[in-house]
Scaffold this active site. Sequence first.
Site, mmCIF file in Angstrom:
data_model
loop_
_atom_site.group_PDB
_atom_site.id
_atom_site.type_symbol
_atom_site.label_atom_id
_atom_site.label_comp_id
_atom_site.label_asym_id
_atom_site.label_seq_id
_atom_site.Cartn_x
_atom_site.Cartn_y
_atom_site.Cartn_z
ATOM 1 N N LYS A 122 -0.357 -10.218 -5.154
ATOM 2 C CA LYS A 122 1.052 -10.328 -4.240
ATOM 3 C C LYS A 122 1.156 -11.744 -3.647
ATOM 4 O O LYS A 122 2.610 -12.660 -3.170
ATOM 5 C CB LYS A 122 1.071 -9.480 -3.324
ATOM 6 C CG LYS A 122 -1.013 -9.528 -2.060
ATOM 7 C CD LYS A 122 -0.998 -8.145 -1.469
ATOM 8 C CE LYS A 122 -1.730 -8.141 -0.605
ATOM 9 N NZ LYS A 122 -1.556 -9.547 0.006
ATOM 10 N N THR A 123 0.215 -12.594 -2.939
ATOM 11 C CA THR A 123 0.022 -13.365 -2.833
ATOM 12 C C THR A 123 0.851 -14.855 -3.600
ATOM 13 O O THR A 123 1.770 -15.223 -3.379
ATOM 14 C CB THR A 123 -1.304 -13.959 -2.318
ATOM 15 O OG1 THR A 123 -1.965 -12.542 -1.414
ATOM 16 C CG2 THR A 123 -1.095 -15.237 -1.289
ATOM 17 N N ASP A 155 4.303 -10.787 3.982
ATOM 18 C CA ASP A 155 2.531 -9.775 3.810
ATOM 19 C C ASP A 155 2.160 -8.714 4.131
ATOM 20 O O ASP A 155 2.095 -8.751 5.146
ATOM 21 C CB ASP A 155 1.736 -11.064 3.379
ATOM 22 C CG ASP A 155 0.699 -11.040 2.205
ATOM 23 O OD1 ASP A 155 0.802 -10.131 1.492
ATOM 24 O OD2 ASP A 155 -0.309 -11.813 2.421
ATOM 25 N N GLU A 156 1.144 -8.168 3.416
ATOM 26 C CA GLU A 156 0.733 -7.003 3.811
ATOM 27 C C GLU A 156 1.319 -5.566 4.686
ATOM 28 O O GLU A 156 0.488 -5.250 5.847
ATOM 29 C CB GLU A 156 -1.027 -7.445 4.753
ATOM 30 C CG GLU A 156 -1.286 -8.022 3.465
ATOM 31 C CD GLU A 156 -2.357 -7.400 2.437
ATOM 32 O OE1 GLU A 156 -1.546 -6.484 2.491
ATOM 33 O OE2 GLU A 156 -3.466 -8.118 1.752
ATOM 34 N N GLN A 175 -2.705 1.002 0.410
ATOM 35 C CA GLN A 175 -4.152 0.178 1.458
ATOM 36 C C GLN A 175 -3.767 0.095 2.962
ATOM 37 O O GLN A 175 -3.833 -0.747 3.421
ATOM 38 C CB GLN A 175 -4.039 -1.112 0.841
ATOM 39 C CG GLN A 175 -4.424 -1.259 -1.177
ATOM 40 C CD GLN A 175 -4.683 -2.594 -1.271
ATOM 41 O OE1 GLN A 175 -5.443 -3.219 -1.245
ATOM 42 N NE2 GLN A 175 -3.394 -3.087 -2.330
ATOM 43 N N ARG A 185 -12.363 -3.591 -4.359
ATOM 44 C CA ARG A 185 -12.238 -5.116 -4.486
ATOM 45 C C ARG A 185 -13.887 -5.554 -5.056
ATOM 46 O O ARG A 185 -13.676 -6.476 -5.420
ATOM 47 C CB ARG A 185 -13.497 -4.808 -2.879
ATOM 48 C CG ARG A 185 -12.412 -4.723 -1.246
ATOM 49 C CD ARG A 185 -11.879 -5.620 -1.266
ATOM 50 N NE ARG A 185 -10.250 -4.551 -1.418
ATOM 51 C CZ ARG A 185 -8.850 -4.907 -1.540
ATOM 52 N NH1 ARG A 185 -8.698 -6.666 -1.498
ATOM 53 N NH2 ARG A 185 -7.855 -4.123 -2.408
#
Length: 702
Positions: free
Chosen positions: A35-36, A220-221, A251, A587
């Site tokens: 996504k980044t 973002d997020e 998330q 993770r």
Amino acid sequence: MMKHALLNDLNVQQKEAVLHINGPILVLAGAGSGKTKVITHRFAYLNTAHKVPNMSILAMTFTNKAAEEMRERVEHLTKKSSKGLWLGTFHSLSARILRKEIDHLGLRKDFCIYDNEDSGNIIRSILKEFKVHEALYKGILSKISSLKASLIDPEELLANEDSYGFDEKFARVYVRYKDELRKNNALDFDDLIMYCVKLFEKQPAVLKKYQNEFLHIMIDEFQDTNHSQYRLAKLFASKHKNICVVGDDDQSIYKFRGAEVKNIHTFKKDFSKAKVIRLEQNYRSTRNILNIAGSVIAQNPARMPKKLWTERGEGEKVYYCIASNELEEARYISRLIKELYLKGKYSCKDIAVLYRVNQQSRALEEALRENGQPYRIVGGISFYHRKEIKDIVSYLKVISNPDDSVSLKRIVNCPPRQIGVATITRVENESRKREESLYSTMKYIIKSNAYTASLKDKISSFIHVIDELIAHKDVVLPELIKLICKKTGYLKWIGEEKADNISELINFAEDKDLGSFIDISSLYSSLDEPHTNDAVSLMTLHNAKGLEFPVVFISGFEDGLVPHFHAINDPEELAEERRLFYVGVTRAQDMLVLTGAKKRRLYTSVQEQQPSRFLSEIPVGCYHCIEKRPRADAVSSSIVKMSPNFLKASPFATGARVRHPKWGIGVVRDSYGETDDVKVMVNFPSVGIKRLSLKFANLEKI
């Protein structure tokens, strides 16, 4: 040419998200799906291929660390400096706007920003004045934060008593808290967003100015936004509607901070023409890890379905280990970390141990210390929250804004100036009567004939130092910090070790002005600090968000911990616990180990524990189960105590280079055993790890 270069390393869905320039877009980005990469490539594509000025793109995220990573990537892609870009956290960008515009709301532009500790100090003082038990202050601060996140200020609370479960004592504290902040010309974290929203809603001309400035909005997020943050985003985007939000409802784990996962669903209603793109290719984890994450999160109702897949292959099976108690669990984790390290594939910094509650870290730390394994606690005290750093920053805050009574109260006796509690209480009482800051009140006392010479002398010497420092506020920042230390004698007071941290602070202050440096120090957290040492990372599942490690342990995989006991009878809370577990699992890049205990000491009592209910949601073929019992042949404590001193003096200590007559040169990875029979683990490039007895191996130290 530049267009093709930017799109070359994107998959089909990522490319589609980058190329959608006009109108709203929702990118549902699964864990590890890049996504980044999408956000930064989209920024660069807008700037280079469509000639959108980089100052006309507003990109918001949640942590300074994430913002810094985005800046670095944008610089690399655009080949331009990121200095001055509107790219940062919600809080830092809101503070930047308020520094220019807050006078429209009747506050001064030199306001200071209070962190939770500062706010807590104000609340404690108010509770003491109101004779309310201080133990309640944390709950009150959390409730105030929640109201501000919902854009409810004291006036609205009082006007809508029935709607918000009115509590008269709490309302009085909230009203007084707002008054104290205003008197100190201060904002807390939640104010930064709330005041920005108020500014835009009350000043249409100011809103129009920023809407015209920002042609494109990226967030973002997005699943972590609360009500006030989403309202702010809508205000920015309401004119051009060129808004791109990237997030993952699977998330969303910060409900306790006010995050509203429903914002993703609300976005689709508010921007009905929004294009929805799913990023489902995972670049981080193996198939076994993704299968476990996917099977558990699939049990959540009302989610936006995503099926993560990877080209990384099946990978190792996930391990699930059941120990007899938390001490054995911690020892198992420590031993397995040691094995992984000795095999030479992973260093300590490649490994993370995650847990649900901070209490779990104690047994883990003890086991790691016993084995001499380096570790760090992620989410502990940050650099800017160390006492000596906060003291110096408080001096800077008072120099910038003398009305900051919280910071002034902190430094009035740092170093000690014989200004005791009685004196401070007297000044505070006078301050409340006069409705002025402590600084203004001290100035008044010095000039007044109504106070004793002793009181005036004590206060006068302190105010003289502050006024002298204020007179030098325009010198370069590193010199100003040195001047603070010189005028106050602070370095002599704190000693050499802590003085080194002040030197580091001076280095950080290079090329920064006073105002921006104060904002940086206020908005910085321990999660933003880089991980440079070769140490195992210990952290809560919440703090693991946004990170990745080759090897991940999730400890306490038991009902009552994962999921937490408070969530077991609440479907919404249980869904959030599944999301939290999903974040922890994803993770892991190569290896995932789930551990649990049959008995665990929790909150002063030993409890019988059952395996996590999430275990029944995982396909049996995805994991390998191990049961660990206490070792009957465990090394005696006398040997453990004796060996380290002997091994430290040995030429074959860990890290030593040695030569073997058959296998050549190798490196000692570990030494253990009794003094008359020491064994070593040596990594030979030609044959790998060998366990050897020094008595028979004919090793030569080189």
